[in-house]
Scaffold this motif. Sequence first.
Motif, PDB file in Angstrom:
ATOM      1  N   ARG A 115       0.815  -1.218   0.000  1.00  0.00           N
ATOM      2  CA  ARG A 115       0.000   0.000   0.000  1.00  0.00           C
ATOM      3  C   ARG A 115       0.850   1.271   0.000  1.00  0.00           C
ATOM      4  NH1 ARG A 115      -2.853  -0.856   5.814  1.00  0.00           N
ATOM      5  NH2 ARG A 115      -1.006  -0.786   7.142  1.00  0.00           N
ATOM      6  N   ARG A 116       2.166   1.117   0.140  1.00  0.00           N
ATOM      7  CA  ARG A 116       3.038   2.292   0.151  1.00  0.00           C
ATOM      8  C   ARG A 116       3.765   2.418  -1.192  1.00  0.00           C
ATOM      9  NH1 ARG A 116       2.867   6.400   2.972  1.00  0.00           N
ATOM     10  NH2 ARG A 116       5.115   6.511   3.324  1.00  0.00           N
ATOM     11  N   ILE A 117       2.971   2.422  -2.254  1.00  0.00           N
ATOM     12  CA  ILE A 117       3.553   2.419  -3.590  1.00  0.00           C
ATOM     13  C   ILE A 117       3.819   3.841  -4.078  1.00  0.00           C
ATOM     14  CG2 ILE A 117       2.471   0.233  -4.225  1.00  0.00           C
ATOM     15  CD1 ILE A 117       0.383   1.865  -5.780  1.00  0.00           C
ATOM     16  N   VAL A 118       4.731   3.931  -5.047  1.00  0.00           N
ATOM     17  CA  VAL A 118       4.978   5.167  -5.793  1.00  0.00           C
ATOM     18  C   VAL A 118       4.430   4.909  -7.196  1.00  0.00           C
ATOM     19  CG1 VAL A 118       6.714   6.806  -6.591  1.00  0.00           C
ATOM     20  CG2 VAL A 118       7.068   5.573  -4.436  1.00  0.00           C
ATOM     21  N   PRO A 119       3.192   5.297  -7.474  1.00  0.00           N
ATOM     22  CA  PRO A 119       2.537   4.884  -8.719  1.00  0.00           C
ATOM     23  C   PRO A 119       3.345   5.174  -9.977  1.00  0.00           C
ATOM     24  CG  PRO A 119       0.938   5.883  -7.253  1.00  0.00           C
ATOM     25  CD  PRO A 119       2.289   6.093  -6.617  1.00  0.00           C
ATOM     26  N   GLU A 120       3.956   6.361 -10.031  1.00  0.00           N
ATOM     27  CA  GLU A 120       4.679   6.726 -11.249  1.00  0.00           C
ATOM     28  C   GLU A 120       5.946   5.903 -11.452  1.00  0.00           C
ATOM     29  OE1 GLU A 120       5.774   9.706  -7.971  1.00  0.00           O
ATOM     30  OE2 GLU A 120       3.995   8.655  -8.698  1.00  0.00           O
ATOM     31  N   ALA A 121       6.419   5.229 -10.407  1.00  0.00           N
ATOM     32  CA  ALA A 121       7.627   4.407 -10.531  1.00  0.00           C
ATOM     33  C   ALA A 121       7.331   2.978 -10.971  1.00  0.00           C
ATOM     34  CB  ALA A 121       8.377   4.382  -9.198  1.00  0.00           C
ATOM     35  N   LEU A 122       6.070   2.587 -10.957  1.00  0.00           N
ATOM     36  CA  LEU A 122       5.716   1.212 -11.293  1.00  0.00           C
ATOM     37  C   LEU A 122       5.834   0.968 -12.792  1.00  0.00           C
ATOM     38  CD1 LEU A 122       2.505   0.788  -9.089  1.00  0.00           C
ATOM     39  CD2 LEU A 122       4.852   0.102  -8.533  1.00  0.00           C
ATOM     40  N   PRO A 123       6.139  -0.267 -13.190  1.00  0.00           N
ATOM     41  CA  PRO A 123       6.208  -0.582 -14.615  1.00  0.00           C
ATOM     42  C   PRO A 123       4.839  -0.462 -15.268  1.00  0.00           C
ATOM     43  CG  PRO A 123       6.452  -2.574 -13.285  1.00  0.00           C
ATOM     44  CD  PRO A 123       6.484  -1.421 -12.339  1.00  0.00           C
ATOM     45  N   ALA A 124       4.828  -0.025 -16.512  1.00  0.00           N
ATOM     46  CA  ALA A 124       3.570   0.145 -17.238  1.00  0.00           C
ATOM     47  C   ALA A 124       2.970  -1.195 -17.619  1.00  0.00           C
ATOM     48  CB  ALA A 124       3.798   1.002 -18.481  1.00  0.00           C
ATOM     49  N   GLN A 125       3.815  -2.174 -17.882  1.00  0.00           N
ATOM     50  CA  GLN A 125       3.319  -3.504 -18.240  1.00  0.00           C
ATOM     51  C   GLN A 125       3.159  -4.358 -16.987  1.00  0.00           C
ATOM     52  OE1 GLN A 125       6.276  -2.319 -18.748  1.00  0.00           O
ATOM     53  NE2 GLN A 125       7.853  -3.820 -18.215  1.00  0.00           N
ATOM     54  N   ARG A 126       2.244  -5.315 -17.049  1.00  0.00           N
ATOM     55  CA  ARG A 126       2.010  -6.183 -15.900  1.00  0.00           C
ATOM     56  C   ARG A 126       3.279  -6.952 -15.558  1.00  0.00           C
ATOM     57  NH1 ARG A 126      -2.630 -10.157 -16.899  1.00  0.00           N
ATOM     58  NH2 ARG A 126      -1.047 -11.105 -18.232  1.00  0.00           N
ATOM     59  N   THR A 127       3.649  -6.915 -14.279  1.00  0.00           N
ATOM     60  CA  THR A 127       4.863  -7.562 -13.789  1.00  0.00           C
ATOM     61  C   THR A 127       4.532  -8.336 -12.527  1.00  0.00           C
ATOM     62  OG1 THR A 127       6.203  -5.722 -14.669  1.00  0.00           O
ATOM     63  CG2 THR A 127       7.240  -7.165 -13.043  1.00  0.00           C
ATOM     64  N   VAL A 128       4.878  -9.599 -12.512  1.00  0.00           N
ATOM     65  CA  VAL A 128       4.592 -10.439 -11.355  1.00  0.00           C
ATOM     66  C   VAL A 128       5.870 -10.610 -10.536  1.00  0.00           C
ATOM     67  CG1 VAL A 128       3.756 -12.676 -10.541  1.00  0.00           C
ATOM     68  CG2 VAL A 128       2.793 -11.665 -12.622  1.00  0.00           C
ATOM     69  N   VAL A 129       5.771 -10.296  -9.241  1.00  0.00           N
ATOM     70  CA  VAL A 129       6.903 -10.432  -8.330  1.00  0.00           C
ATOM     71  C   VAL A 129       6.548 -11.504  -7.297  1.00  0.00           C
ATOM     72  CG1 VAL A 129       8.356  -9.287  -6.614  1.00  0.00           C
ATOM     73  CG2 VAL A 129       7.541  -8.010  -8.622  1.00  0.00           C
ATOM     74  N   GLN A 130       7.415 -12.473  -7.165  1.00  0.00           N
ATOM     75  CA  GLN A 130       7.259 -13.479  -6.112  1.00  0.00           C
ATOM     76  C   GLN A 130       8.124 -13.072  -4.931  1.00  0.00           C
ATOM     77  OE1 GLN A 130       9.387 -17.351  -6.094  1.00  0.00           O
ATOM     78  NE2 GLN A 130       7.349 -18.280  -6.315  1.00  0.00           N
ATOM     79  N   LEU A 131       7.500 -12.973  -3.760  1.00  0.00           N
ATOM     80  CA  LEU A 131       8.216 -12.583  -2.549  1.00  0.00           C
ATOM     81  C   LEU A 131       8.155 -13.746  -1.570  1.00  0.00           C
ATOM     82  CD1 LEU A 131       9.662 -10.501  -0.796  1.00  0.00           C
ATOM     83  CD2 LEU A 131       7.443  -9.520  -0.213  1.00  0.00           C
ATOM     84  N   ARG A 132       9.311 -14.313  -1.268  1.00  0.00           N
ATOM     85  CA  ARG A 132       9.339 -15.457  -0.362  1.00  0.00           C
ATOM     86  C   ARG A 132      10.351 -15.206   0.753  1.00  0.00           C
ATOM     87  NH1 ARG A 132      11.839 -19.295  -5.115  1.00  0.00           N
ATOM     88  NH2 ARG A 132      14.031 -18.718  -4.872  1.00  0.00           N
ATOM     89  N   PHE A 133      10.009 -15.739   1.916  1.00  0.00           N
ATOM     90  CA  PHE A 133      10.838 -15.541   3.097  1.00  0.00           C
ATOM     91  C   PHE A 133      11.524 -16.848   3.474  1.00  0.00           C
ATOM     92  CE2 PHE A 133       7.619 -12.208   3.326  1.00  0.00           C
ATOM     93  CZ  PHE A 133       8.421 -11.101   3.512  1.00  0.00           C
ATOM     94  N   ARG A 134      12.672 -16.724   4.110  1.00  0.00           N
ATOM     95  CA  ARG A 134      13.505 -17.896   4.421  1.00  0.00           C
ATOM     96  C   ARG A 134      13.091 -18.603   5.703  1.00  0.00           C
ATOM     97  NH1 ARG A 134      19.022 -14.490   3.078  1.00  0.00           N
ATOM     98  NH2 ARG A 134      18.595 -14.253   0.830  1.00  0.00           N
ATOM     99  N   GLU A 135      12.264 -17.972   6.495  1.00  0.00           N
ATOM    100  CA  GLU A 135      11.847 -18.576   7.758  1.00  0.00           C
ATOM    101  C   GLU A 135      10.998 -19.826   7.501  1.00  0.00           C
ATOM    102  OE1 GLU A 135      13.581 -14.957   8.706  1.00  0.00           O
ATOM    103  OE2 GLU A 135      12.117 -15.409   7.169  1.00  0.00           O
ATOM    104  N   PRO A 136      11.139 -20.843   8.337  1.00  0.00           N
ATOM    105  CA  PRO A 136      10.338 -22.055   8.169  1.00  0.00           C
ATOM    106  C   PRO A 136       8.837 -21.745   8.176  1.00  0.00           C
ATOM    107  CG  PRO A 136      12.065 -22.406   9.802  1.00  0.00           C
ATOM    108  CD  PRO A 136      12.058 -20.936   9.488  1.00  0.00           C
TER     109      PRO A 136
END
Length: 216
Positions: A115-136
Motif C-alpha cells: 500500500r506504500r507504492i509510488v505509482p509513477e515508478a511502477l512498470p507500465a506492463q504487468r509484472t509479477v513479483v514473487q516474494l518469499r521468506f527464508r523462515e520455516p
Amino acid sequence: MGGYGQFCAVARALEILGERWTLLVVRELLLGERQFNDIRRGIPRISKTMLSARLKTLEKHDIVSRQDGGYRLTDAGNDLAGVVRELGGWAMRWNRRELGPDDLDASALVWDIRRRIVPEALPAQRTVVQLRFREPDAAVFYLYVRRPTVTLCPEDIGLPVALTVDADLGALTRYWIGDLGWAQLVRSGAVELTGPSALRRAFPTWFSGYVLRDAS
C-alpha cells in the motif's frame, strides 16, 4: 472496559481508545483501508470477533461510521491522525530495541509494502513479483504490479514470475522501518533478487517505505 473514574481528559480518551487493538484499527483506517477483511489483513493476529467488537465500540463513540458497505473515519476519527503519528514517532525515537520474533509478521509486512507504492515508478506492463521468506513455514506472496497499482495475492494464479525476491524476514522488516539500507541488504545476502537487472534495480523504488520511518 471500566472507566478510570477521573475527570482528566487523558483518562476519558483512554476509556475509548485504550483497549487492546483499538488504535491499530484506527491506524488501518487512517492508512486508507475500508473493508473489514482489508483492515484485518493489516492486523493479522486480531480475531474476526475482536475486530468486529472494536469497530462497534468506535462506531458507538462516533469515531467510525459505516458507508458504502465499508468503514470510514468520522471527523473525530480523522482527528486521531496526529495522535497515532506522535505515538509512533515516540516509539521510533525512544523504543528502538532489537526486533524479536514476536515483532515479525510476514503478512503484515507485505500488506504494508503493497500500500506504500509510488505509482509513477511502477512498470507500465504487468509484472509479477514473487516474494518469499527464508523462515520455516513462511508463506509465499505474489505482487501483481502494473501502474498505478499493486495487488497482493497469497496464491500463484499461473502468470509467469518476472522477479523473485528471497528475503530474511527480520532484515527486510528492519529495512522497511528505516534501520537498514537497501544496499546493505543486498550486500549482506539478506535479500536476493532473481530476474532482469532493470527490474532488480527498480524494485526498491516502487515503494515509499514505512510511513513512520522518518518520525525519529
